[in-house]
Design an enzyme around this catalytic site. Sequence first.
Site, PDB file in Angstrom:
ATOM      1  N   MET A 101       0.761  -1.199  -0.233  1.00 44.42           N
ATOM      2  CA  MET A 101       0.151   0.110   0.020  1.00 44.42           C
ATOM      3  C   MET A 101       0.712   0.887   0.122  1.00 44.42           C
ATOM      4  O   MET A 101       2.312   1.426   0.046  1.00 44.42           O
ATOM      5  CB  MET A 101      -0.865   0.018   1.185  1.00 44.42           C
ATOM      6  N   CYS A 102       0.430   1.949  -0.531  1.00 46.78           N
ATOM      7  CA  CYS A 102       0.932   3.625   0.052  1.00 46.78           C
ATOM      8  C   CYS A 102       0.610   4.418   0.460  1.00 46.78           C
ATOM      9  O   CYS A 102      -0.593   4.499   1.387  1.00 46.78           O
ATOM     10  CB  CYS A 102       0.941   4.299  -2.127  1.00 46.78           C
ATOM     11  N   GLN A 103       0.673   5.917   0.584  1.00 42.05           N
ATOM     12  CA  GLN A 103      -0.261   7.385   1.057  1.00 42.05           C
ATOM     13  C   GLN A 103      -0.127   8.195   0.426  1.00 42.05           C
ATOM     14  O   GLN A 103       1.056   7.996  -1.389  1.00 42.05           O
ATOM     15  CB  GLN A 103       0.794   7.324   2.726  1.00 42.05           C
TER      16      GLN A 103
ATOM     17  N   HIS B   5       3.063  11.226  -3.183  1.00 41.28           N
ATOM     18  CA  HIS B   5       2.559  10.074  -2.772  1.00 41.28           C
ATOM     19  C   HIS B   5       4.094   9.247  -2.461  1.00 41.28           C
ATOM     20  O   HIS B   5       4.829   9.518  -2.898  1.00 41.28           O
ATOM     21  CB  HIS B   5       2.639   9.421  -4.499  1.00 41.28           C
ATOM     22  N   ILE B   6       3.804   8.380  -0.776  1.00 33.00           N
ATOM     23  CA  ILE B   6       4.634   7.974  -1.463  1.00 33.00           C
ATOM     24  C   ILE B   6       4.489   6.315  -1.289  1.00 33.00           C
ATOM     25  O   ILE B   6       3.535   6.017  -1.005  1.00 33.00           O
ATOM     26  CB  ILE B   6       5.063   7.423   0.830  1.00 33.00           C
TER      27      ILE B   6
END
Lengths: 259, 259
Positions: free
Chosen positions: A1-3, A77-78
């Site tokens: 997943m990402c943030q 985005h990370i």
Amino acid sequence: MCQLLGMNCNTPTDIVFSFTGFATRGGRTDEHKDGWGIAFFEGNGVRHFVDHQPAVSSPVADLIKRLPIQSKNVIAHIRKATQGEVMLENCHPFVRECWGRYWVFAHNGDLKEFAPELDGSFLPVGTTDSERAFCFILQQMRHRFGRTLPALPELTSFLRGIASEIAAFGTFNMMLSNGEALFTHCSTKLHYIIRQYPFTTANLSDEQVTVDFAEVTTPDDRVAVIVTEPLTSDEIWTQFAPGEMKVFVDGKVQTELLA
Amino acid sequence: MCQLLGMNCNTPTDIVFSFTGFATRGGRTDEHKDGWGIAFFEGNGVRHFVDHQPAVSSPVADLIKRLPIQSKNVIAHIRKATQGEVMLENCHPFVRECWGRYWVFAHNGDLKEFAPELDGSFLPVGTTDSERAFCFILQQMRHRFGRTLPALPELTSFLRGIASEIAAFGTFNMMLSNGEALFTHCSTKLHYIIRQYPFTTANLSDEQVTVDFAEVTTPDDRVAVIVTEPLTSDEIWTQFAPGEMKVFVDGKVQTELLA
């Protein structure tokens, strides 16, 4: 997943404070170390920075933390890779041009067996489900509206429809901007805050950094920050409902568009 | 007018030395202070940096001078505005996607009354004749070849034709890359050099900087540098003929393509 992190304002504002906390999650306070990216609208232009190094140790991220780039619309985005290898072409946000404007897109979540038919007008360069979704959105948008950018209500209604169509394939937390509006869709997790007069101080959750917004703003400023997990420990963030779409213009939620 | 810098190599190489001299012309040793930009291919991805500040004083340009980004294809540009205001969206190089690849383009020169019909598949975001030319090239390219990237000889022949068609409207020194080949067209001024074994030392013309390429290369490396005006004072640069097109792949001029 990402943030995901987004900002939408009524006056060009720098994102140094929020990005500093966010980037710390890219390898230090959280595990999102498979690349990062950020795009700033500036007039009709876009400054786009992507890097497959962890945000916490990337020299480019370090520059962004020091450089107060003024923008009314930002998406960052990370990445923690799920689909698609750790390569530059798989870093969000992605940028394309449609109707003589840049569109910027980032996504958090996993889409299963999402293989829409792409006619070649917009094609992914990398191998993520996210870029595929972005290309599909743009293709359908141009197909639907022809040669001109529609008014915001029509565009919003179209995007709400296609976002929920894509969300049926898995998790689709996303941010999309054309430099005027910031469109956000939540499948599972997204929070926002509107900062406006009277401004207060705030402390980052991920770094020992405090800011007194009253010192760096004018009473007319209004800034919306949208993020996967709240960035500050002493402000009240509002959580999106699952399946909810929100549109931000000039630092305000455009509730009437989604009534 | 503006200046162009391109690099094409057989192995990922950094452009720090050449860019350092080039950026100095962006406001110090020359007058090209109306913005600058650079794009690096990295795999299929692109790192794209643009700034409307002079290259000589831009913090982002400063980062590029310190960060040895390894790339096989680079295009950079410093701008002296002729058509189009000093705004971020008018900074070269421009980037678009076609056939699931990024294409990067920069132009030096002025096109008079160049108003090709654009069907909407690629539209300029800014107001330069250059971005219009880029969009026209991509539109015609996709129109000509349909849904797949053609082989290099067909692509080169097409680009040579369209470059001379556009050059009829004025001055069209340009660089275009899809990450594999670097296509260059000269109307008035362009020079190149191929650096390969045995490597020597070189001195920049615009800065007090010397490099011993033997120390930073292996015997198999081959690097082509293409630029408006030679960057070094002690190497032999080859000048393009007016109307000449050259294609570089793996640091080599592909003469057979244009025989």
